[in-house]
Motif scaffolding. Structure first.
Motif, mmCIF file in Angstrom:
data_model
loop_
_atom_site.group_PDB
_atom_site.id
_atom_site.type_symbol
_atom_site.label_atom_id
_atom_site.label_comp_id
_atom_site.label_asym_id
_atom_site.label_seq_id
_atom_site.Cartn_x
_atom_site.Cartn_y
_atom_site.Cartn_z
ATOM 1 N N GLY A 14 -9.067 0.313 -1.929
ATOM 2 C CA GLY A 14 -10.536 0.731 -1.267
ATOM 3 C C GLY A 14 -11.397 -0.649 -1.726
ATOM 4 O O GLY A 14 -12.600 -0.396 -1.660
ATOM 5 N N ARG A 15 -10.845 -1.902 -1.977
ATOM 6 C CA ARG A 15 -11.817 -2.918 -2.462
ATOM 7 C C ARG A 15 -12.841 -2.650 -3.431
ATOM 8 O O ARG A 15 -13.884 -2.955 -3.712
ATOM 9 N N VAL A 16 -12.255 -1.794 -4.602
ATOM 10 C CA VAL A 16 -13.031 -1.415 -5.859
ATOM 11 C C VAL A 16 -12.488 -2.408 -6.914
ATOM 12 O O VAL A 16 -11.345 -2.536 -6.901
ATOM 13 N N VAL A 17 -13.352 -2.820 -7.465
ATOM 14 C CA VAL A 17 -12.910 -3.779 -8.715
ATOM 15 C C VAL A 17 -13.498 -3.115 -10.024
ATOM 16 O O VAL A 17 -14.676 -2.456 -10.206
ATOM 17 N N ALA A 18 -12.449 -3.244 -11.013
ATOM 18 C CA ALA A 18 -12.866 -2.878 -12.231
ATOM 19 C C ALA A 18 -12.982 -3.880 -13.296
ATOM 20 O O ALA A 18 -11.788 -4.760 -13.589
#
Length: 336
Positions: free
Chosen positions: A320-324
């Motif tokens: 989901g194009r999420v970055v941590a």
């Protein structure tokens, strides 16, 4: 003389769920002619047994009983099959009865995730008709298979908890047969002379669940003895109870590990038990936009290493194009 034991078993299972539905909706203003409960019926033995039990039990409780069948379009003649099911449901006295045509992605096929149209269509029919519940015919055998599939994925205790007796938005999906074995449902159809349809997908070795059903579980029973299915079903319930408790713990703990700006504090996360911490991390990733169905255990483990094994790692890319990433003792999870 009472009904055949198999018929009595399925009717009792349905009666209990109908009582639960009435209790759950006791504070809701119900229609004067009674609430409507639908059964999702494919024409197979499990759902036919469920439909017959619903048709028998619902009127005694002042409940209207209807049915919905889904034309999934995955096989030639599926529309004719759906039309046959409508005729059978009508003959049982169910009303309203409708057939819904859906488009199922080939990627998931009949083994696709619960968000698949095969599952969404009955819920949409229930919403449209104001029905508080849709009954699904998953049996104890289906539950055992689901537990083994979850074990193979290695996705943790939640995947081992199998299918819930009540699920979906507002608890719309109900599964009365999770304590009933598949053979009992089939026997109930036989003694009532109910015609059933055996989906060829269920015997197709191309599908993992089919191989598990016809090869894996029989091999386990041969090696471990009878009772494997029952033991796996018990494991599902115990795992669900544990997972629910841990989820509740994590929900309470999350409020204590955020700073004034809402960011997660790494030191406070580190102090939590791993099972609680990982639930908080998973929820944070989902809230940031990561699709729950694409977020696997390995993703959560990578985020967790930002807390427990920090060595200056780069940002972690999630579905989901999420970055941590870790910044100044804080964990930042957002869309990149």
């Amino acid at each position: 003389m009472g009904p055949h034991p198999a018929v009595a078993a399925i009717r009792l299972a349905v009666r209990r769920v109908l009582h639960d539905i009435l209790t759950d909706n006791s504070t809701t203003e119900l229609p004067a002619d009674g609430p409507l409960v639908l059964v999702a019926c494919s024409g197979g033995a499990d759902s036919m047994a469920l439909a017959s039990a619903l048709a028998f039990e619902a009127p005694k409780l002042g409940i209207r009983a209807g049915a919905v069948t889904v034309d999934h379009g995955l096989q030639p003649g599926s529309d004719l099959r759906a039309a046959e099911v409508v005729v059978r449901m009508t003959a049982l006295g169910l009303s309203p009865v409708e057939s819904l045509a859906v488009t199922v992605g080939r990627e998931g096929g009949p083994e696709g995730p619960p968000r698949d149209p095969l599952y969404g269509a009955p819920a949409e029919a229930a919403r449209r008709r104001g029905a508080p519940a849709v009954l699904l015919g998953h049996t104890r055998d289906d539950q055992a298979e689901t537990v083994l599939l979850g074990l193979a994925r290695g996705s943790g205790i939640r995947s081992l908890s199998g299918m819930a007796g009540t699920s979906g938005v507002a608890g719309r999906y109900r599964r009365p047969f999770l304590g009933v074995d598949r053979q009992t449902a089939r026997k109930a159809c036989m003694v009532q002379s109910l015609p059933v349809w055996d989906d060829p997908h269920n015997a197709d070795p191309a599908y993992t669940r089919s191989r598990l059903r016809h090869e894996g579980l029989p091999a386990l029973e041969k090696a471990l003895g009878k009772g494997v299915v029952e033991a796996l079903a018990r494991t599902a319930q115990l795992s669900r109870d544990d997972a629910d408790a841990l989820d509740s713990w994590a929900a309470q703990a999350e409020t204590t590990v955020r700073d004034d700006t809402g960011l997660l504090e790494c030191a406070k996360l580190f102090a939590l038990p791993p099972a609680v911490r990982r639930r908080i991390l998973r929820r944070a990733a989902i809230d940031a936009g990561a699709p729950a169905g694409s977020l696997f255990a390995r993703h959560i483990e990578e985020i967790d290493r930002l807390i427990t094994g920090w060595r200056g790692q780069k940002a972690i890319n999630l579905p989901g194009r999420v970055v941590a990433q870790r910044q100044g003792g804080r964990l930042v999870i957002r869309q990149g």
